[in-house]
Design an enzyme around this catalytic site. Structure first.
Site, mmCIF file in Angstrom:
data_model
loop_
_atom_site.group_PDB
_atom_site.id
_atom_site.type_symbol
_atom_site.label_atom_id
_atom_site.label_comp_id
_atom_site.label_asym_id
_atom_site.label_seq_id
_atom_site.Cartn_x
_atom_site.Cartn_y
_atom_site.Cartn_z
ATOM 1 C CB SER A 273 -0.848 0.078 1.004
ATOM 2 O OG SER A 273 -1.346 1.207 1.793
ATOM 3 C CE1 TYR B 220 -3.792 -2.475 5.502
ATOM 4 C CE2 TYR B 220 -3.329 -0.170 5.160
ATOM 5 C CZ TYR B 220 -3.568 -1.868 4.497
ATOM 6 O OH TYR B 220 -3.802 -1.876 3.183
HETATM 7 N N1 LIG Z 1 -8.923 -1.337 -0.626
HETATM 8 C C1 LIG Z 1 -8.178 -0.178 -0.588
HETATM 9 O O1 LIG Z 1 -8.520 1.012 -0.493
HETATM 10 C C2 LIG Z 1 -6.493 -0.974 -0.457
HETATM 11 C C3 LIG Z 1 -5.386 0.227 -0.297
HETATM 12 C C4 LIG Z 1 -4.141 -0.134 -0.577
HETATM 13 C C5 LIG Z 1 -3.884 -1.922 -0.144
HETATM 14 N N2 LIG Z 1 -4.772 -2.661 -0.390
HETATM 15 C C6 LIG Z 1 -4.720 -4.038 0.109
HETATM 16 O O2 LIG Z 1 -5.099 -4.027 -1.319
HETATM 17 C C7 LIG Z 1 -6.012 -6.277 -0.561
HETATM 18 C C8 LIG Z 1 -6.714 -6.458 -0.750
HETATM 19 O O3 LIG Z 1 -7.664 -5.786 -0.143
HETATM 20 P P1 LIG Z 1 -8.777 -5.019 -1.026
HETATM 21 O O4 LIG Z 1 -9.073 -3.633 -1.004
HETATM 22 O O5 LIG Z 1 -9.275 -6.408 -1.989
HETATM 23 O O6 LIG Z 1 -10.100 -5.766 0.504
HETATM 24 P P2 LIG Z 1 -11.587 -7.163 0.753
HETATM 25 O O7 LIG Z 1 -11.909 -6.519 -0.621
HETATM 26 O O8 LIG Z 1 -11.912 -6.522 1.726
HETATM 27 O O9 LIG Z 1 -11.179 -7.925 0.354
HETATM 28 C C9 LIG Z 1 -9.701 -8.565 1.417
HETATM 29 C C10 LIG Z 1 -9.848 -10.224 0.462
HETATM 30 O O10 LIG Z 1 -8.854 -10.912 2.301
HETATM 31 C C11 LIG Z 1 -9.794 -12.696 1.465
HETATM 32 N N3 LIG Z 1 -8.876 -12.313 2.893
HETATM 33 C C12 LIG Z 1 -8.564 -11.737 4.252
HETATM 34 N N4 LIG Z 1 -8.605 -12.073 5.345
HETATM 35 C C13 LIG Z 1 -7.648 -13.531 5.223
HETATM 36 C C14 LIG Z 1 -7.349 -14.640 5.654
HETATM 37 N N5 LIG Z 1 -7.051 -14.316 6.962
HETATM 38 N N6 LIG Z 1 -6.990 -15.795 4.327
HETATM 39 C C15 LIG Z 1 -7.925 -16.009 3.442
HETATM 40 N N7 LIG Z 1 -7.719 -14.395 2.938
HETATM 41 C C16 LIG Z 1 -8.214 -13.674 3.637
HETATM 42 C C17 LIG Z 1 -10.145 -11.636 2.073
HETATM 43 O O11 LIG Z 1 -11.772 -12.732 1.919
HETATM 44 P P3 LIG Z 1 -12.178 -13.971 2.784
HETATM 45 O O12 LIG Z 1 -12.883 -13.323 4.143
HETATM 46 O O13 LIG Z 1 -13.540 -14.408 2.220
HETATM 47 O O14 LIG Z 1 -11.100 -14.504 3.922
HETATM 48 C C18 LIG Z 1 -10.859 -10.505 0.750
HETATM 49 O O15 LIG Z 1 -11.286 -11.810 -0.103
HETATM 50 C C19 LIG Z 1 -4.955 -6.093 0.998
HETATM 51 O O16 LIG Z 1 -3.842 -6.760 0.986
HETATM 52 C C20 LIG Z 1 -5.182 -4.585 1.316
HETATM 53 O O17 LIG Z 1 -3.987 -4.478 2.864
HETATM 54 C C21 LIG Z 1 -5.988 -1.929 -0.277
#
Ligand SMILES: NC(=O)c1ccc[n+]([C@@H]2O[C@H](COP(=O)([O-])OP(=O)(O)OC[C@H]3O[C@@H](n4cnc5c(N)ncnc54)[C@H](OP(=O)(O)O)[C@@H]3O)[C@@H](O)[C@H]2O)c1
Length: 269
Positions: free
Chosen positions: A147, A160
Site C-alpha cells: 500500500s 496496518y
Molecule cells: N482498498 C484499498 O483502499 C486498499 C489500499 C491499499 C492496499 N490495499 C490492499 O489490497 C488487498 C486487498 O484488499 P481489498 O481492498 O480488495 O479488500 P477486501 O475487499 O476486503 O478483500 C480482502 C480479501 O482478503 C481476503 N482475506 C482476508 N483475510 C484472509 C485470510 N485470513 N485468509 C484468506 N483470505 C483472507 C478476504 O477474503 P475472505 O474474507 O473470504 O477470507 C478478501 O477476499 C489488501 O492486502 C489490502 O491491504 C487495499
C-alpha cells in the site's frame, strides 16, 4: 490434463473472494490464465466461479480453495492442488489483507494480531509455498500487494501501515534472493481503491475523513495482469499515489500530520 491446460499460464491469488483479488481473478481468467483463488468465504468463491465460467471464450479456467492465509498448511495445500490441477505455477498475487483502525495503545490485541498474522504471515506463507513451485516451472512472477501507506507514518492505523512496510521491504530483498531462479518480484503500492476494505477494517467502524482519489478494483486488476507480463520492480497506480510516496520520503512529519487528520477517531468516541 489436456494440452490446452498444460500451455496456460497459471496464477495463484490469495484473497480472491472480494475486492482487488476477485477483480484480479476475473482479469487473469479473461486474459487466458488458469487461476487458483484462495479465501475463507466459500459462497463468495462459488459466485466467482460462476462469473468466470460465464466469461466469453476463449477464457481461462478457475479453481477455488477455501483456506486461511494465516495457516501455512492451508496455503501449502492450495498450491499443491494448483499444481495437481494445472501442472505449473507462473504468478503469485499475494493479496489477502485486512485493515485496522484505532490507537495501538488502546486497540484490541486480537485485532492487532489478526492484521499482523494476515498481512505479514499470510504473505510469507504464500511466497514460501509458491517460490518452490515456480522454480519447478522454470521461473515466475510474484506480485506483493502492499500500500502507499507503507511509506507513510499513519497514526491510528499504525499496525496496518507497519505490516505493509514489512511486505514492501520483503519484496525488495526477495527480488535479489530469487533472481537466480528467474523469479521476479513486484512491490505493488496500491492507493485508495473502492472495495469492502474500509468497512471490514477491524476496530473503530467510524468512517474515514476526507475524500481521496479512488481507483476501482477492476483498474487495479488490469494493472496487475500487465505487471505479470512486464515484471516491473514497483507498481504505482496514479500520480496522486506517487505524490503520497514522495511526500513520505521528503516530508515525513508533514505526511504523518495529514494522515493523523485522516484517521484520528473523533473526540466523541
Ligand atoms: N482498498 C484499498 O483502499 C486498499 C489500499 C491499499 C492496499 N490495499 C490492499 O489490497 C488487498 C486487498 O484488499 P481489498 O481492498 O480488495 O479488500 P477486501 O475487499 O476486503 O478483500 C480482502 C480479501 O482478503 C481476503 N482475506 C482476508 N483475510 C484472509 C485470510 N485470513 N485468509 C484468506 N483470505 C483472507 C478476504 O477474503 P475472505 O474474507 O473470504 O477470507 C478478501 O477476499 C489488501 O492486502 C489490502 O491491504 C487495499
Amino acid at each position: 490434463m489436456d494440452n490446452v491446460t498444460m500451455t496456460k499460464r497459471v496464477v495463484f491469488i490469495t484473497g480472491a473472494s472480494s475486492g482487488i483479488g476477485r477483480a484480479a481473478a476475473l482479469a487473469f481468467a479473461g486474459a487466458g490464465y488458469a487461476v487458483c483463488g484462495l479465501a475463507r468465504r466459500a459462497e463468495r468463491l462459488e459466485t466467482l466461479q460462476a462469473e468466470i465460467d460465464a466469461l466469453p471464450s476463449p477464457q481461462g479456467e478457475f479453481m477455488s480453495v477455501v483456506g486461511d492465509v494465516r495457516r501455512a498448511d492451508d496455503v501449502n495445500a492450495a498450491v499443491e492442488r494448483t499444481l495437481a490441477q494445472f501442472g505449473r505455477l507462473d504468478v503469485l498475487v499475494a493479496n489477502a489483507g485486512i485493515g485496522q483502525h484505532g490507537a495501538v495503545a488502546d486497540a484490541e490485541w486480537e485485532h492487532i494480531e489478526a492484521v499482523l498474522r494476515t498481512n505479514i504471515d499470510g504473505v510469507l506463507h504464500s511466497v514460501r509455498a509458491c517460490a518452490p513451485a515456480m522454480r519447478g516451472s522454470g521461473g515466475g512472477q510474484i506480485l506483493i500487494i502492499s500500500s502507499v501507506v507503507a511509506g507513510v507514518h499513519t497514526p491510528y492505523t499504525a499496525t496496518y501501515s507497519a505490516s505493509k512496510a514489512f511486505v514492501s521491504s520483503l519484496a525488495g530483498s526477495l527480488r535479489l534472493e530469487l533472481e537466480s531462479d528467474k523469479i521476479s518480484v513486484t512491490d505493488v503500492l496500491v492507493g485508495r481503491t473502492a472495495t469492502e476494505f474500509n468497512q471490514n477494517r477491524l476496530g473503530s467502524s467510524e468512517s474515514l475523513r476526507g475524500r481521496l482519489p479512488t481507483k476501482t478494483a477492476d483498474e487495479v486488476a488490469k494493472a496487475l495482469v500487465k505487471a505479470a507480463e512486464r515484471r516491473p520492480r514497483h507498481l504505482v497506480m496514479s500520480l496522486f499515489d506517487r505524490i503520497i510516496l514522495a511526500g513520505g520520503l521528503l516530508a515525513p512529519a508533514l505526511m504523518a500530520r495529514l494522515a493523523k487528520r485522516q484517521y484520528e477517531p473523533s473526540k466523541s468516541n
